[in-house]
Design an enzyme around this catalytic site. Structure first.
Site, PDB file in Angstrom:
ATOM      1  N   HIS A 374       0.795  -1.233   0.000  1.00 20.01           N
ATOM      2  CA  HIS A 374       0.000   0.000   0.000  1.00 20.01           C
ATOM      3  C   HIS A 374       0.819   1.270   0.000  1.00 20.01           C
ATOM      4  O   HIS A 374       0.248   2.354   0.022  1.00 20.01           O
ATOM      5  CB  HIS A 374      -0.923   0.039   1.221  1.00 20.01           C
ATOM      6  CG  HIS A 374      -2.151  -0.794   1.075  1.00 20.01           C
ATOM      7  ND1 HIS A 374      -3.294  -0.334   0.485  1.00 20.01           N
ATOM      8  CD2 HIS A 374      -2.407  -2.068   1.435  1.00 20.01           C
ATOM      9  CE1 HIS A 374      -4.212  -1.282   0.502  1.00 20.01           C
ATOM     10  NE2 HIS A 374      -3.693  -2.347   1.068  1.00 20.01           N
ATOM     11  N   LYS A 565      -8.983  14.310   3.007  1.00 19.04           N
ATOM     12  CA  LYS A 565      -8.136  13.119   3.106  1.00 19.04           C
ATOM     13  C   LYS A 565      -7.205  13.350   4.281  1.00 19.04           C
ATOM     14  O   LYS A 565      -7.164  14.455   4.826  1.00 19.04           O
ATOM     15  CB  LYS A 565      -7.332  12.920   1.820  1.00 19.04           C
ATOM     16  CG  LYS A 565      -6.623  14.212   1.339  1.00 19.04           C
ATOM     17  CD  LYS A 565      -5.843  14.009   0.055  1.00 19.04           C
ATOM     18  CE  LYS A 565      -6.701  13.990  -1.185  1.00 19.04           C
ATOM     19  NZ  LYS A 565      -6.690  12.700  -1.865  1.00 19.04           N
ATOM     20  N   ARG A 566      -6.457  12.307   4.697  1.00 21.86           N
ATOM     21  CA  ARG A 566      -5.481  12.527   5.760  1.00 21.86           C
ATOM     22  C   ARG A 566      -4.556  13.688   5.390  1.00 21.86           C
ATOM     23  O   ARG A 566      -4.257  13.905   4.220  1.00 21.86           O
ATOM     24  CB  ARG A 566      -4.650  11.261   5.999  1.00 21.86           C
ATOM     25  CG  ARG A 566      -5.400  10.160   6.713  1.00 21.86           C
ATOM     26  CD  ARG A 566      -5.930  10.587   8.072  1.00 21.86           C
ATOM     27  NE  ARG A 566      -4.871  10.687   9.042  1.00 21.86           N
ATOM     28  CZ  ARG A 566      -4.659   9.805  10.020  1.00 21.86           C
ATOM     29  NH1 ARG A 566      -5.480   8.780  10.177  1.00 21.86           N
ATOM     30  NH2 ARG A 566      -3.672   9.948  10.867  1.00 21.86           N
ATOM     31  N   LYS A 571       0.668  14.500   0.204  1.00 18.17           N
ATOM     32  CA  LYS A 571      -0.622  14.797  -0.418  1.00 18.17           C
ATOM     33  C   LYS A 571      -0.727  16.282  -0.797  1.00 18.17           C
ATOM     34  O   LYS A 571      -1.536  16.663  -1.611  1.00 18.17           O
ATOM     35  CB  LYS A 571      -1.757  14.387   0.505  1.00 18.17           C
ATOM     36  CG  LYS A 571      -1.892  12.860   0.675  1.00 18.17           C
ATOM     37  CD  LYS A 571      -3.018  12.515   1.641  1.00 18.17           C
ATOM     38  CE  LYS A 571      -3.172  11.021   1.899  1.00 18.17           C
ATOM     39  NZ  LYS A 571      -4.016  10.330   0.898  1.00 18.17           N
ATOM     40  N   THR A 673      -8.470   6.530  -3.129  1.00 19.33           N
ATOM     41  CA  THR A 673      -9.822   6.047  -3.399  1.00 19.33           C
ATOM     42  C   THR A 673     -10.824   7.196  -3.277  1.00 19.33           C
ATOM     43  O   THR A 673     -11.913   7.124  -3.846  1.00 19.33           O
ATOM     44  CB  THR A 673     -10.244   4.925  -2.421  1.00 19.33           C
ATOM     45  OG1 THR A 673      -9.943   5.353  -1.083  1.00 19.33           O
ATOM     46  CG2 THR A 673      -9.509   3.630  -2.725  1.00 19.33           C
TER      47      THR A 673
HETATM   48  C1  LIG Z   1     -12.066   7.407   1.066  1.00 19.48           C
HETATM   49  C2  LIG Z   1     -11.612   7.854   2.372  1.00 19.48           C
HETATM   50  C3  LIG Z   1     -10.258   8.104   2.598  1.00 19.48           C
HETATM   51  C4  LIG Z   1      -9.206   7.972   1.516  1.00 19.48           C
HETATM   52  O1  LIG Z   1      -9.113   9.197   0.824  1.00 19.48           O
HETATM   53  P1  LIG Z   1      -7.894   9.505  -0.167  1.00 19.48           P
HETATM   54  O2  LIG Z   1      -8.338  10.773  -0.827  1.00 19.48           O
HETATM   55  O3  LIG Z   1      -7.841   8.368  -1.137  1.00 19.48           O
HETATM   56  O4  LIG Z   1      -6.674   9.655   0.639  1.00 19.48           O
HETATM   57  C5  LIG Z   1      -9.862   8.517   3.858  1.00 19.48           C
HETATM   58  N1  LIG Z   1     -10.750   8.681   4.852  1.00 19.48           N
HETATM   59  C6  LIG Z   1     -12.081   8.455   4.665  1.00 19.48           C
HETATM   60  C7  LIG Z   1     -13.015   8.677   5.803  1.00 19.48           C
HETATM   61  C8  LIG Z   1     -12.549   8.030   3.431  1.00 19.48           C
HETATM   62  O5  LIG Z   1     -13.850   7.790   3.267  1.00 19.48           O
END
Ligand SMILES: *Cc1c(COP(=O)(O)O)cnc(C)c1O
Length: 862
Positions: A374, A565-566, A571, A673
């Site tokens: 990952h 996102k985190r 990022k 995702t």
């Molecule tokens: C989908 C999702 C993520 C992943 O987001 P990315 O933009 O791919 O980093 C992280 N946290 C939550 C709560 C999500 O639903």
């Protein structure tokens, strides 16, 4: 002779109408029963939480019927089962999802309406199980949904953390963490299976001896033993009867086994040992920017893997299958390296507990496991100091040494005389403090290794794991991630779901490629208008949520530009912030400048120990405050930082965003995702050529996707040629103005030191290449603004984005795993039901009734 209690009528009484029928009237009756008998309240005294608990139990009853039918079917037709091992499952609230998958949303809404209760208010009561950090844990949750929907026999194994991911508060612009007490009001979705508890050993030493048959053996004398108790939750597929199990383990003390302590009368000593044991599954570790060798974390990992493998061996025995056919019954997937210790544990179980010889045990082990990588960040790869590892898992360290020694013998022959390769391939990192490399263990002990997007898999082959790839090219494959359209469209975006279904039917929910049928509608002005109306309503909902959480008023007509996102340097939330400051500077230099009004929505948690990420939050909130104070700007540019991003908030944000920010430095994001959830819901993406963005752009078409910046090859080229960020600063007046404002303390009340750690390195080091990508990003954002101003063009792009996103369903990803990695097949389940006094099932009906009832109660005991 069947026991009377196990008779067919006993089962029939559990499948009677009130417990399982799906009509609105029956649901109403069942719900009132649960208010009274489960919550112990008269309706007039029921709290909001009582209503939620009662409705959850009403729905659970309907799941249990299918759950038992599924267990029955799997018992009658033993087949290869997927065991998905993951330290994280970020499930999100269960109730709404189960209503969607059961197909009773409308019936339940109607039943509640007859009682003048609002279903949405009841749904909002559910405390989400936040048992994951972000993408990786959410992937495991989407995969569980798809496995059940595709009717694949599967078990998800993980940890029942008492405290999930911390709750984030923003106080004075800074992140403050509090504990997530998600179990405080009970969890109606889980069933504790005390009868399936297992014991797990930790610490101590090993003894080597020769057994009576003259065979060399090893005995592990542990320092302590803890008990693992499984808590099962039903995972229902969409409109099928398959209910697979999510089995999460909780650590408890082995009080009963602690005779020594009790005999000595040391009651309090025994109790404090109990507390220590229970600490094991107390809290989820937030992933910091680097992997940290925390003792308790290694114990957690080993604990849940050891519990799960014992559980699989018990199931094997229940089916009467010998242990040397373990790999035929179970396909075990390692979601990252967190469960990779399972490779050494299965070796130990097969050799030390089941008397197999090394070669046979190793063959079984390698046919059992597959590993999903990952991360491409080397600093995030798990390594455990030998000293710590040997202290907690002395026997496993011996096994790993033996695996390594046999493996390196192979390497010596394959790469004759190449000592540097030997050092790189070794399971033990000999640089500095000696460590066990978990990714290497996972590679050696698995039959298949996959990346989670095409680019990511390529970089694994060429860079991160290139030496393993050189040895075993055929082991490597690529399976691009996906997300479940049930939660991320049908549940979270009901308006769009209705509009799409009216146009093309509802087949897309199980076969997302069918969204393609929407394409002709992209040129239908009437449909375009309806599409825009739906999106506007979603934005109004989001504006209400933002107002409730932050007090900020958002204009739903402005472009919602979302980066959720985190929070992480790779990022690049701070690159998004630089763009906002550039726009600010533009307005201040020319108050009449034509700037498209935008609401910049940020949300995401920073790991508590990751100082730079926390500073990024502080930076964003500081810029927000400056914009908000400026009357010239505040109605045109607005920054919102929504605290405590989680699945529940995601379900409101993805459907309402106009623009999806996916701007990681190329070569850093494995897949992403969030990008897929936005695209499916009709947001337009601005993104780098990183992770799955590349495939998303290919699917949606370059005309409907805003890409910018260096690609992964450019990044490597620039870094190896010698990167000079100051050149970009001096070369761009916009960038210079932005950086100067920050460095002069404009966003920190004159404090030039506050954000220095984030930005002073920018002109010298800039490890995430913000300077290099800024100009391209800024220019691309101008194109975004122009496109948004053309409403018809934007809505058309939005429809195409949705209609071409079918490939990013987790159903497609799971089909690929089934065919290429797991070699498992679907096992349809038919419902056990009562009809004119007899238990019947179209599929299991060939068995005598009492055998069915016995099997059902067996699966209950299991
Ligand atoms: C989908 C999702 C993520 C992943 O987001 P990315 O933009 O791919 O980093 C992280 N946290 C939550 C709560 C999500 O639903």
């Amino acid at each position: 002779m069947p026991h009377p209690f196990h008779s067919a009528t006993a089962l029939a009484e559990h499948t009677d109408d009130t417990r399982t029928a799906m009509s609105s009237a029956t649901i109403r009756r069942a719900f009132l029963d649960h208010v009274f008998y489960t919550q112990g309240k008269l309706p007039g005294h029921a709290s909001e939480n009582d209503l939620y608990q009662a409705l959850a139990h009403t729905v659970r009853d309907r799941l249990v019927q299918r759950w038992i039918s599924t267990a029955e079917t799997y018992q009658a037709q033993p087949s290869r089962t997927v065991a998905y091992l993951s330290a994280e499952f970020l499930m999100g609230p269960h109730l709404g999802n189960n209503l969607v998958n059961l197909g009773i949303f409308d019936e339940v809404r109607a039943a509640m309406a007859t009682l003048e209760l609002d279903l949405d208010e009841i749904l909002a009561q559910e405390e989400e199980p936040g048992l994951g950090n972000g993408g990786l844990g959410r992937l495991a949750a989407c995969f569980m949904d798809s496995l059940s929907t595709l009717e694949i026999p599967a078990i998800g194994y993980g940890i029942r953390y008492e405290y999930g991911i911390f709750q984030q508060h923003i106080i004075d612009g800074m992140q403050v963490e509090t504990t997530d007490t998600w179990l405080r009001r009970g969890n109606p979705w889980e069933i504790q299976r005390a009868d399936c508890a297992v014991q797990v050993r930790l610490g101590g030493r090993t003894e080597h001896f020769t057994d009576d048959n003259g065979r060399y053996r090893v005995r592990w004398i542990p320092a302590k033993t803890v008990v693992g108790v499984p808590f099962d939750s039903p995972i229902l597929g969409y409109r099928v009867n398959t209910v697979n199990t999510l089995r999460l383990w909780r650590a408890e003390a082995t009080e009963a086994f602690d005779f020594g302590t009790f005999n000595r009368g040391d009651y309090l000593g025994a109790v404090s040992k109990k507390i220590t044991s229970e600490n094991l599954t107390k809290v989820l570790y937030p992933n910091d920017e680097t992997q940290q060798g925390k003792e308790l974390r290694l114990e957690q990992q080993y604990f849940f893997v050891a519990c799960s493998l014992q559980d699989m061996l018990r199931l094997l025995e229940a089916h009467g299958i010998p242990v040397n056919r373990f790999h035929e019954k179970f396909a075990v997937q390692l979601n990252d390296t967190h469960p990779a210790i399972g490779i050494a544990e299965l070796m130990r179980l097969l050799m030390d507990e089941h008397d197999l010889h090394w070669n046979e045990a190793w063959d079984i082990t390698r046919r059992t496991f597959a590993y999903t990588n990952h991360t491409l960040l080397p600093e995030a790869l798990e390594q455990w100091p030998i000293e710590l590892f040997g202290r907690i898992l002395p026997r496993h360290l011996e096994i790993i040494y033996e695996i390594n020694s046999r493996f390196l013998d192979e390497v010596r022959v394959w790469f004759y005389g190449d000592d540097s390769r030997l050092a790189r391939l070794s399971l033990i990192n000999e640089h500095g403090e000696r460590c066990v490399r978990m990714a290497s263990l996972a590679c050696v002990g698995s039959h298949t290794i996959n990346g989670v997007a095409e680019l990511h898999s390529q970089l694994i082959r060429e860079d991160l794991l290139r030496d393993f790839h050189a040895m075993w090219p055929a082991k490597f494959t690529s399976i691009t991630n996906g997300v479940t359209p049930r939660r991320w469209l049908a549940l979270s975006n009901p308006r769009l779901t209705r509009l799409v279904t009216e146009a093309i039917g509802d087949g897309w929910i199980k076969d997302l490629d069918r969204l393609r049928a929407l394409e002709p509608y992209a040129d239908d002005p009437g449909f375009l208008a309806q599409w825009q109306a739906v999106r506007r309503e979603n934005k109004r909902d989001l504006a209400r949520l933002i107002h409730d959480c932050t007090g900020v008023v958002v204009d739903p007509a402005s472009m919602v530009d979302a980066m959720v996102k985190r929070i992480h340097e790779y990022k690049r939330q701070h690159l998004a912030a630089l763009h906002i400051i550039a726009l600010y500077h533009h307005i201040k230099s020319d108050p009449h400048a034509d700037v498209q009004p935008r609401t910049f929505l940020f949300a995401g948690k920073a790991a508590p120990g990751y100082h730079h990420a926390k500073l990024m939050i502080r930076f964003i909130t500081s810029v927000a405050e400056v914009l908000h104070r400026d009357p010239q700007v505040r109605d045109r540019l607005k920054i919102v930082f929504l605290p405590n991003f989680n699945v529940t908030y995601g379900q409101k944000i993805y459907p309402a965003a106009d623009l999806s920010e996916q701007i990681s430095l190329a070569g850093k994001e494995a897949s992403g995702t969030g990008n897929m959830k936005f695209a499916m819901n009709g947001a337009i993406t601005i993104g780098t050529m990183d992770g799955a963005n590349i495939e998303l752009r290919d699917a949606i078409g370059a005309d409907n996707f805003f890409s910018f910046g260096l690609n992964a090859a450019d990044v490597q080229g620039l870094l190896s040629a010698g990167y000079h960020p100051a050149d970009f600063y001096h070369g761009s007046p916009e960038l210079r103005a932005v950086v100067d404002l920050i460095q002069h303390g404009f966003f920190s009340k004159g404090d030039t030191a506050l954000f220095a750690p984030l930005f002073h390195g920018l002109l010298e080091h800039d490890p995430y290449l913000l300077m290099a990508d800024f100009a391209s990003y800024f220019q691309c954002q101008q194109q975004v603004s122009a496109a948004f101003a053309d409403t018809v063009r934007w809505q058309r792009m939005s429809i195409l984005s949705c209609s071409r996103s079918g490939r990013f369903s987790s159903d497609r990803a799971i089909r690929e795993y089934c065919e290429r990695v797991w070699h498992v097949e679907r096992v349809p389940v038919s419902l056990l039901h009562r009809s004119s006094g007899h238990v019947q099932s179209t599929r299991v009906a060939d068995q005598p009734l009492h055998a069915q009832a016995n099997a059902a109660s067996d699966s209950n005991r299991r």
